[in-house]
Design a protein around this motif. Sequence first.
Motif, PDB file in Angstrom:
ATOM      1  N   ALA A 195     -12.401  36.047  36.821  1.00  0.00           N
ATOM      2  CA  ALA A 195     -12.976  37.317  36.353  1.00  0.00           C
ATOM      3  C   ALA A 195     -13.727  37.097  35.037  1.00  0.00           C
ATOM      4  O   ALA A 195     -14.814  37.662  34.818  1.00  0.00           O
ATOM      5  CB  ALA A 195     -11.865  38.349  36.170  1.00  0.00           C
ATOM      6  N   ALA A 196     -13.161  36.240  34.182  1.00  0.00           N
ATOM      7  CA  ALA A 196     -13.830  35.950  32.904  1.00  0.00           C
ATOM      8  C   ALA A 196     -15.118  35.151  33.146  1.00  0.00           C
ATOM      9  O   ALA A 196     -16.110  35.340  32.434  1.00  0.00           O
ATOM     10  CB  ALA A 196     -12.885  35.183  31.979  1.00  0.00           C
TER      11      ALA A 196
ATOM     12  N   ASP B 131     -17.720  37.619  34.067  1.00  0.00           N
ATOM     13  CA  ASP B 131     -18.229  38.292  32.851  1.00  0.00           C
ATOM     14  C   ASP B 131     -19.244  37.410  32.137  1.00  0.00           C
ATOM     15  O   ASP B 131     -20.277  37.877  31.663  1.00  0.00           O
ATOM     16  CB  ASP B 131     -17.076  38.599  31.881  1.00  0.00           C
ATOM     17  CG  ASP B 131     -16.171  39.705  32.410  1.00  0.00           C
ATOM     18  OD1 ASP B 131     -16.605  40.428  33.337  1.00  0.00           O
ATOM     19  OD2 ASP B 131     -15.031  39.826  31.902  1.00  0.00           O
ATOM     20  N   TYR B 132     -18.911  36.111  32.062  1.00  0.00           N
ATOM     21  CA  TYR B 132     -19.809  35.159  31.398  1.00  0.00           C
ATOM     22  C   TYR B 132     -21.157  35.114  32.129  1.00  0.00           C
ATOM     23  O   TYR B 132     -22.220  35.119  31.503  1.00  0.00           O
ATOM     24  CB  TYR B 132     -19.159  33.768  31.377  1.00  0.00           C
ATOM     25  CG  TYR B 132     -20.062  32.683  30.830  1.00  0.00           C
ATOM     26  CD1 TYR B 132     -20.061  32.359  29.477  1.00  0.00           C
ATOM     27  CD2 TYR B 132     -20.925  31.985  31.673  1.00  0.00           C
ATOM     28  CE1 TYR B 132     -20.915  31.373  28.980  1.00  0.00           C
ATOM     29  CE2 TYR B 132     -21.781  31.006  31.186  1.00  0.00           C
ATOM     30  CZ  TYR B 132     -21.767  30.705  29.847  1.00  0.00           C
ATOM     31  OH  TYR B 132     -22.617  29.725  29.365  1.00  0.00           O
TER      32      TYR B 132
ATOM     33  N   ARG C 204     -22.624  37.391  33.836  1.00  0.00           N
ATOM     34  CA  ARG C 204     -23.386  38.621  33.545  1.00  0.00           C
ATOM     35  C   ARG C 204     -23.953  38.564  32.135  1.00  0.00           C
ATOM     36  O   ARG C 204     -25.132  38.802  31.911  1.00  0.00           O
ATOM     37  CB  ARG C 204     -22.470  39.847  33.658  1.00  0.00           C
ATOM     38  CG  ARG C 204     -22.151  40.260  35.071  1.00  0.00           C
ATOM     39  CD  ARG C 204     -21.471  41.641  35.094  1.00  0.00           C
ATOM     40  NE  ARG C 204     -20.747  41.784  36.343  1.00  0.00           N
ATOM     41  CZ  ARG C 204     -19.445  41.509  36.506  1.00  0.00           C
ATOM     42  NH1 ARG C 204     -18.711  41.087  35.488  1.00  0.00           N
ATOM     43  NH2 ARG C 204     -18.881  41.659  37.692  1.00  0.00           N
ATOM     44  N   LYS C 205     -23.084  38.223  31.190  1.00  0.00           N
ATOM     45  CA  LYS C 205     -23.460  38.257  29.767  1.00  0.00           C
ATOM     46  C   LYS C 205     -24.574  37.253  29.462  1.00  0.00           C
ATOM     47  O   LYS C 205     -25.499  37.558  28.704  1.00  0.00           O
ATOM     48  CB  LYS C 205     -22.214  37.940  28.924  1.00  0.00           C
ATOM     49  CG  LYS C 205     -22.387  38.141  27.447  1.00  0.00           C
ATOM     50  CD  LYS C 205     -21.032  38.092  26.753  1.00  0.00           C
ATOM     51  CE  LYS C 205     -21.027  37.243  25.508  1.00  0.00           C
ATOM     52  NZ  LYS C 205     -21.051  35.834  25.613  1.00  0.00           N
TER      53      LYS C 205
ATOM     54  N   VAL D 217     -20.587  38.685  41.279  1.00  0.00           N
ATOM     55  CA  VAL D 217     -21.823  39.007  40.556  1.00  0.00           C
ATOM     56  C   VAL D 217     -23.047  38.900  41.481  1.00  0.00           C
ATOM     57  O   VAL D 217     -24.172  39.192  41.075  1.00  0.00           O
ATOM     58  CB  VAL D 217     -21.952  38.074  39.313  1.00  0.00           C
ATOM     59  CG1 VAL D 217     -23.140  38.405  38.455  1.00  0.00           C
ATOM     60  CG2 VAL D 217     -20.688  38.164  38.454  1.00  0.00           C
TER      61      VAL D 217
END
Length: 248
Positions: A56-57, A60-61, A63-64, A92
Amino acid sequence: MAERALLILGGTSLAAAFAHAVTGLGIHAIYSLAGRIVPQAPPQMETRVGGFGGAAALADYLRKENILAVIDATHAYAAQISANALAACHAVELPLLRLQEPPWEEVAGDQWLHVKNIMAARDTAAKSAGRVFVSTGRQAMAAFAADGRCWWLARVIAPGTDLPALANGQYLYARGPFDLADEVAMLREHRISAVISKNAGSAATYAKIAAARDLGLPIIMIARPPAVAAPQVDTVQDAVVWLQDRLG
Ligand code: NAP
């Protein structure tokens, strides 16, 4: 918003070769390492080091950092990061390519004993109670540390506080590529009677396989984890073609 970037999950010589090829394509790329060892020649591109903190992290990475595609060029046995990459890219909706070495194939003269994991390899070796060369990476050393049934010669790239003391054996510190004459000499010098190996598939570490064949030694070969459900290639050229297709 950050410029769109390619993420290369690395830590292998094939990943480094791919990263090198990408530097000539004019694409913004980020090379990612777990940070277990310091690479000898890090690619000339933005590099990040350390785990992402799970799937999940990692999503996030992606996307960011405005990632446009992921090349998972990690080792064939790095199953966790490959599973995380698959899950994160799915979440994603990003393209993912698996780039890994094809496995070595047995040839005439090889004596491979196929086992499913490190523990099975250790227990198979223990039946002979011999002197065993182990080249399965530093994370596997805990399985051998307290086991006195064989004398273990464990080769890892460099010393470190993460390596457990071996009750019956010694470490050998060396970084590939290795050549056949040196591998034969090493196996002879330590009077090795069996080899434990992963099927890494890399030319840089194949010499121990050929050396064991030449010396008539059995190799206890640990099976690869199952492949992830993603498109897969095994050469830098094919990975570049895949990337160019995606980039138009
Ligand atoms: P693993 O079990 O699949 O991964 C364990 C955790 O390490 C992952 O969940 C991830 O942490 C982090 N990680 C792994 N590769 C990463 C990367 N390239 N960038 C950022 N984080 C990464 O992997 P492993 O077997 O420990 O191998 C670690 C690294 O060494 C891999 O990159 C692999 O290519 C390289 N390597 C492995 C072997 C081997 O025999 N396994 C041999 C040669 C080289 P988070 O979950 O926190 O994101």
